[in-house]
Design an enzyme around this catalytic site. Structure first.
Site: not given
Length: 156
Positions: A42-43
């Site tokens: 996600g990051c």
């Protein structure tokens, strides 16, 4: 509790991925996004999308900073692997997160984005979904009129 729109932002200093102390200028339009951890799915998506929009943010005079509790070396490796042009601020002690009221879970910042101008929060995004977020923030900045201000200020 995260700082809300209308609240003044604190003056903060943190090292970036190059080990340089950075003090963001919150008088000018700024996006300060907190993310849990370098080099996670996600990051990585969120960082790639801010990078994909980096030129547009820059054209409008909007600075972008990513912040996590990872250290300088982790940020350096992450920024290099993703070819990021904006600063990642290291917050290993959680001081920046605390100053902005960003919740830490197991030592990692909750995904939270602040839009800042004139040393005040003008936009807050909590529980952010990484995909499409950078574009959403840019669109919202346009709707608030901050992009026009940044452009006209830059043209002077």
């Amino acid at each position: 509790m995260a700082l809300e729109p209308g609240e003044s932002v604190p003056d903060v200093i943190a090292d970036n991925q190059h080990g340089d102390a950075v003090r963001p200028d919150f008088a000018t339009p700024t996006v300060l996004y907190f993310y849990p951890k370098d080099d996670t799915p996600g990051c990585t998506t969120e960082a790639r999308e801010f990078e994909a929009e980096a030129e547009r943010y820059e054209e409008y005079g909007v600075s972008v900073y990513g912040v996590s509790t990872d250290g300088v070396e982790s940020h350096r490796e992450f920024a290099e692997s993703e070819d990021l042009s904006f600063d990642l601020l290291a917050d290993p002690d959680g001081n920046v997160a605390e100053a902005f009221g960003v919740e830490l879970t197991d030592g990692h910042a909750r995904r939270t984005t602040f839009v800042i101008a004139n040393n005040q929060v003008v936009g807050l995004y909590e529980g952010v979904r990484p995909e499409g977020h950078a574009e959403d923030v840019l669109r919202d900045l346009g709707e608030t009129g901050l992009l026009e201000t940044a452009q006209s200020d830059g043209a002077r």
